[in-house]
Scaffold this motif. Structure first.
Motif, PDB file in Angstrom:
ATOM      1  N   ALA A 169       1.106  -1.216  -0.220  1.00  0.00           N
ATOM      2  CA  ALA A 169      -0.380   0.081   0.031  1.00  0.00           C
ATOM      3  C   ALA A 169       0.841   0.935  -0.346  1.00  0.00           C
ATOM      4  N   ILE A 170       2.081   1.397   0.588  1.00  0.00           N
ATOM      5  CA  ILE A 170       2.627   2.183   0.653  1.00  0.00           C
ATOM      6  C   ILE A 170       3.903   2.189  -1.014  1.00  0.00           C
ATOM      7  N   VAL A 171       4.424   1.398  -1.292  1.00  0.00           N
ATOM      8  CA  VAL A 171       4.878   1.776  -2.155  1.00  0.00           C
ATOM      9  C   VAL A 171       4.348   1.602  -3.824  1.00  0.00           C
ATOM     10  N   LEU A 172       3.456   1.090  -3.674  1.00  0.00           N
ATOM     11  CA  LEU A 172       2.473   1.158  -5.037  1.00  0.00           C
ATOM     12  C   LEU A 172       2.355   2.193  -5.615  1.00  0.00           C
ATOM     13  N   PRO A 173       1.648   3.484  -4.748  1.00  0.00           N
ATOM     14  CA  PRO A 173       1.524   5.183  -4.815  1.00  0.00           C
ATOM     15  C   PRO A 173       2.438   5.454  -5.275  1.00  0.00           C
ATOM     16  N   VAL A 174       3.925   4.962  -4.501  1.00  0.00           N
ATOM     17  CA  VAL A 174       5.055   5.848  -4.537  1.00  0.00           C
ATOM     18  C   VAL A 174       5.722   5.065  -6.623  1.00  0.00           C
ATOM     19  N   VAL A 175       5.533   4.304  -6.677  1.00  0.00           N
ATOM     20  CA  VAL A 175       6.065   3.479  -7.809  1.00  0.00           C
ATOM     21  C   VAL A 175       4.619   4.049  -8.937  1.00  0.00           C
ATOM     22  N   LEU A 176       4.283   4.309  -8.720  1.00  0.00           N
ATOM     23  CA  LEU A 176       3.113   4.809  -9.977  1.00  0.00           C
ATOM     24  C   LEU A 176       3.201   6.461  -9.832  1.00  0.00           C
ATOM     25  N   CYS A 177       3.039   7.189  -9.017  1.00  0.00           N
ATOM     26  CA  CYS A 177       3.477   8.801  -9.397  1.00  0.00           C
ATOM     27  C   CYS A 177       5.061   8.547  -9.578  1.00  0.00           C
ATOM     28  N   LYS A 178       5.817   7.936 -10.024  1.00  0.00           N
ATOM     29  CA  LYS A 178       6.837   8.184 -10.387  1.00  0.00           C
ATOM     30  C   LYS A 178       6.685   7.555 -12.238  1.00  0.00           C
ATOM     31  N   ARG A 179       5.739   6.759 -11.781  1.00  0.00           N
ATOM     32  CA  ARG A 179       5.825   6.730 -13.281  1.00  0.00           C
ATOM     33  C   ARG A 179       4.349   7.722 -14.438  1.00  0.00           C
ATOM     34  N   LYS A 180       4.124   8.406 -13.220  1.00  0.00           N
ATOM     35  CA  LYS A 180       2.992   9.266 -14.400  1.00  0.00           C
ATOM     36  C   LYS A 180       3.919  10.103 -14.288  1.00  0.00           C
ATOM     37  N   LYS A 181       4.877  10.625 -13.544  1.00  0.00           N
ATOM     38  CA  LYS A 181       6.118  12.251 -13.921  1.00  0.00           C
ATOM     39  C   LYS A 181       7.219  11.412 -14.643  1.00  0.00           C
ATOM     40  N   ALA A 182       7.692  10.759 -14.914  1.00  0.00           N
ATOM     41  CA  ALA A 182       8.689  10.047 -16.175  1.00  0.00           C
ATOM     42  C   ALA A 182       7.089  10.422 -17.594  1.00  0.00           C
ATOM     43  N   LYS A 183       5.883   9.797 -17.544  1.00  0.00           N
ATOM     44  CA  LYS A 183       5.165  10.162 -18.581  1.00  0.00           C
ATOM     45  C   LYS A 183       5.447  11.009 -19.444  1.00  0.00           C
ATOM     46  N   GLU A 184       5.126  11.766 -18.284  1.00  0.00           N
ATOM     47  CA  GLU A 184       4.793  13.343 -17.791  1.00  0.00           C
ATOM     48  C   GLU A 184       5.556  14.496 -19.258  1.00  0.00           C
ATOM     49  N   ALA A 185       7.194  13.986 -18.307  1.00  0.00           N
ATOM     50  CA  ALA A 185       8.458  13.952 -18.434  1.00  0.00           C
ATOM     51  C   ALA A 185       8.913  13.756 -20.394  1.00  0.00           C
TER      52      ALA A 185
END
Length: 263
Positions: free
Chosen positions: A235-251
């Motif tokens: 529950a802690i790690v998954l949101p972090v991973v998803l957030c990083k992937r979202k930021k990478a996609k936006e970049a």
């Protein structure tokens, strides 16, 4: 002649709740056995006449359960010999059903634990003997006031055992509220010199306030703890991973847009 025939050996009485089987050896070859039951004050009764078996159910000729009996096991030819010739026979040890039959297991009919009271209701073992109305007599019907019952009980997962005695068919004992208890019931005949205690009933345990740790032990508790930690970690790690992937996609999208504008 008869004198050449072997006689029975290792003669034993096997009796539970007054159902009595006489056993012996060896198996006959070329001859048969006949059983005679001799009572001290009763007439001789014959059972299992000309049998090739090495056991005989003598329950029905031992109805006077306080009588003392001996068994004569005759070795006889297939064809009747001279009436004046007595066949060889072996004599058993004496047997008195009232003092020697083994008392079987009582049946637990119902039990409950409410608050600090444990209640147990049980039923007598039945005998093969019947009343005139056709119902079977229980051991209580035969032993009357000579029969007692003892309840052995202990706190679940504890080695300390307590006991109480009754002449009725129920027990009520004080226990620790909220704690589970196990128990069994056993017949007692104090007047006997031997075979004073009967067979033990099935062990039953109450389940008041039983939790997962009591029921399944520490192994399941550890497994549940590991699963809980894994779920929390996910529950802690998954949101972090998803957030990083979202930021990478936006970049990447920004860079691609800049390249297109430059062209």
């Amino acid at each position: 002649g008869y004198e050449q025939l072997p006689t029975a050996v290792n003669i034993t009485w096997s009796s539970i709740n007054f159902k009595t089987i006489l056993k012996w050896q060896p198996e006959p070859s070329g001859y048969f056995y006949t059983v005679e039951i001799h009572g001290r004050t009763s007439d001789v009764k014959r059972k299992c006449i000309l049998t090739s078996e090495t056991e005989c159910d003598v329950t029905d000729v031992l109805r006077n359960v306080k009588e003392t009996y001996t068994a004569h096991i005759l070795s006889v030819r297939p064809v009747e010999m001279d009436d004046f010739e007595e066949p060889p026979f072996a004599v058993s040890e004496t047997f008195t059903p009232y003092s020697q039959t083994v008392i079987g297991k009582p049946e637990i009919k119902d039990y409950s634990q409410k608050g600090s009271k444990l209640n147990v209701v049980f039923k007598d073992p039945l005998t093969p003997y019947i009343f005139p109305n056709g119902s079977f007599q229980s051991i209580q019907d035969i032993f009357q006031h000579d029969l007692e019952y003892k309840l052995y009980y202990w706190k679940d997962q504890s080695s300390g055992k307590k006991d109480v005695t009754t002449k009725s068919h129920s027990f009520e004992v004080s226990v620790d509220s909220g704690k589970n208890y196990c128990f069994y019931v056993q017949a007692i005949i104090p007047s006997r010199r031997e075979n004073r205690t009967g067979q033990e009933s099935t062990v039953h345990c109450t389940s008041v306030g039983r939790n997962l740790l009591d029921e399944y032990g520490t192994e399941v508790f550890i497994i549940l703890a590991v699963i809980a930690v894994a779920v929390i970690t996910l529950a802690i790690v998954l949101p972090v991973v998803l957030c990083k992937r979202k930021k990478a996609k936006e970049a990447r999208a920004v860079r691609e847009k800049e390249l297109l504008n430059g062209v």
